[in-house]
Design an enzyme around this catalytic site. Structure first.
Site, PDB file in Angstrom:
ATOM      1  N   THR A 199       6.477  -0.873  -0.401  1.00 50.79           N
ATOM      2  CA  THR A 199       7.591  -1.134  -1.321  1.00 50.79           C
ATOM      3  C   THR A 199       7.591   0.011  -2.313  1.00 50.79           C
ATOM      4  O   THR A 199       6.599   0.718  -2.430  1.00 50.79           O
ATOM      5  CB  THR A 199       7.303  -2.453  -2.093  1.00 50.79           C
ATOM      6  OG1 THR A 199       7.226  -3.528  -1.164  1.00 50.79           O
ATOM      7  CG2 THR A 199       8.337  -2.775  -3.135  1.00 50.79           C
ATOM      8  N   ASP A 230       8.915 -10.772  -2.450  1.00 52.39           N
ATOM      9  CA  ASP A 230       8.962 -10.822  -3.917  1.00 52.39           C
ATOM     10  C   ASP A 230       9.921  -9.802  -4.525  1.00 52.39           C
ATOM     11  O   ASP A 230      10.423 -10.002  -5.631  1.00 52.39           O
ATOM     12  CB  ASP A 230       7.561 -10.583  -4.493  1.00 52.39           C
ATOM     13  CG  ASP A 230       6.983  -9.231  -4.067  1.00 52.39           C
ATOM     14  OD1 ASP A 230       7.266  -8.773  -2.936  1.00 52.39           O
ATOM     15  OD2 ASP A 230       6.254  -8.612  -4.859  1.00 52.39           O
ATOM     16  N   THR A 250       3.892  -4.169  -5.823  1.00 55.66           N
ATOM     17  CA  THR A 250       3.954  -3.883  -4.391  1.00 55.66           C
ATOM     18  C   THR A 250       2.776  -4.603  -3.730  1.00 55.66           C
ATOM     19  O   THR A 250       1.779  -4.891  -4.386  1.00 55.66           O
ATOM     20  CB  THR A 250       3.859  -2.364  -4.090  1.00 55.66           C
ATOM     21  OG1 THR A 250       2.591  -1.872  -4.546  1.00 55.66           O
ATOM     22  CG2 THR A 250       4.970  -1.585  -4.756  1.00 55.66           C
ATOM     23  N   GLY A 253       3.988  -9.956  -0.920  1.00 50.39           N
ATOM     24  CA  GLY A 253       4.990 -10.569  -1.779  1.00 50.39           C
ATOM     25  C   GLY A 253       4.793 -12.046  -2.036  1.00 50.39           C
ATOM     26  O   GLY A 253       5.000 -12.537  -3.150  1.00 50.39           O
TER      27      GLY A 253
HETATM   28  N1  GLY Z   1       6.137  -6.732  -1.703  1.00 48.74           N
HETATM   29  C1  GLY Z   1       7.000  -6.568  -0.622  1.00 48.74           C
HETATM   30  C2  GLY Z   1       7.126  -7.772   0.217  1.00 48.74           C
HETATM   31  O1  GLY Z   1       6.204  -8.549   0.340  1.00 48.74           O
HETATM   32  O2  GLY Z   1       8.178  -7.954   0.799  1.00 48.74           O
END
Ligand code: GLY
Length: 344
Positions: A199, A230, A250, A253
């Site tokens: 991310t 997230d 990051t 999530g």
């Molecule tokens: N942090 C990125 C996701 O889990 O989609």
């Protein structure tokens, strides 16, 4: 109390200091006056480590008088448009059916507004669509096909976001899915390692004290179609309070969503914690909220999660469950620094 107002108590305190200064030794009087800064004197931008080019770009834009949100979006767009970054935008790794579904969110501190998109297909720069939701609607989040139609109404093109590299990686994953499925592994097959949850998060503080944040991602590689992580959740993937600071994340999530980690980190800063300590405190909450199946035999999470935080003064920090790093740019230029860690 605003930064610039003097209450009776602080005024009397200041008067007392003046009396003390009058009786101080001459050498003390020649010392430079202590100036309590409530804003940084130069833009400060902090991001996940893949934002190393983006933090430099965002600083440049703020120095030219740009808005903090526009600077953050331009910063993350470098990664969204880069086909070699497989964690975000064009070239991001797809879901289990080979379709790239993107999530993004943003907050603009001065106007107290937020925007987000979830499971958006075919648009390379979801951060821009999240900003359109923020700017032109009375809503905060649009998802799926309707988010795509919303983007198209502003002239965005729908494109195939799979690159030859991300398609190849997905095909290799599919060929190694399980011993009993109908996909035969190719010759010289090398099974894939850990599933990626890359991310980019970026947080910008301007010298006037304005703050914004953006997070954008292709999410968990090979996710179940429709899974939203997230990154587009305001208060999880990122959060800004223009009086306090901004924070974003990051990594895994689902674990962040469980503690509303962006919001919680800003709340920790509101209580007076340094951004690094605020991020560490949030991670401790993550561990406390982790189900046993995701903990190892020592009670430590089996996944990685990072938080990045900056306060209104321009103090910044990052923290992760295990060793990690982040990008920062300020008057000393753009660089990579180590995060604090919960476990060595
Ligand atoms: N942090 C990125 C996701 O889990 O989609």
């Amino acid at each position: 109390m605003s930064d610039h107002s003097l209450s009776r108590r602080t005024f009397l305190g200041a008067a007392g200091s003046a009396v003390a200064a009058a009786s101080a030794a001459p050498s003390d009087l020649l010392a430079a006056p202590y100036v309590r800064r409530s804003h940084p004197s130069h833009p400060v931008v902090i991001a996940s480590s893949n934002g190393i080019r983006g933090v430099a770009r965002a600083v440049e834009l703020v120095l030219r008088g740009g808005d903090t949100l526009d600077a953050a979006v331009e910063g993350v767009k470098i990664q969204e448009l880069d086909p070699s970054d497989t964690s975000v935008g064009y070239g991001g790794l797809p879901n289990e059916e080979g379709v790239v579904q993107l999530d993004a969110s943003c907050m603009h501190g001065p106007s107290k507004r937020a925007g987000a998109v979830g499971a958006l297909e075919g648009i390379k720069t979801p951060s821009e669509i999240a900003r359109l939701v923020l700017k032109y609607t009375n809503h905060i989040m649009l998802v799926g096909k309707d988010a795509q139609r919303f983007a198209m109404s502003y002239g965005f093109q729908v494109e195939d976001l799979l690159t030859p590299q991300s398609r190849e990686t997905w095909l290799r994953w599919r060929a190694n899915r399980g011993p009993d499925d109908d996909w035969l592994p190719p010759e010289g097959n090398t099974p894939m390692g850990v599933r990626q949850t890359g991310t980019i998060n970026m947080n910008v503080v301007a010298p006037n004290g304005d703050i914004s944040s953006v997070t954008t991602t292709s999410g968990l590689a090979w996710k179940i179609p429709g899974r939203v992580g997230d990154s587009p959740i305001i208060g999880a993937g990122q959060y800004t309070d223009n009086d306090i600071g901004a924070a974003g994340s990051t990594g895994r999530g689902e674990s962040n969503i469980m503690v509303c980690g962006g919001f919680l980190t800003v709340e920790h800063m509101r209580q007076g914690m340094h951004p690094k300590d605020a991020a560490l405190a949030t991670l401790r909450r993550v561990v406390a909220m982790t189900p046993p199946r995701l903990l190892d035999e020592r009670g430590r999470p089996k996944f990685q999660l990072n938080f990045y935080a900056v306060n209104k003064k321009g103090e910044y920090g990052g923290a992760a469950i295990t060793r990690s790093n982040f990008a920062v740019a300020d008057e000393r230029g753009a660089r990579i620094e180590d995060t604090a860690v919960l476990y060595e």
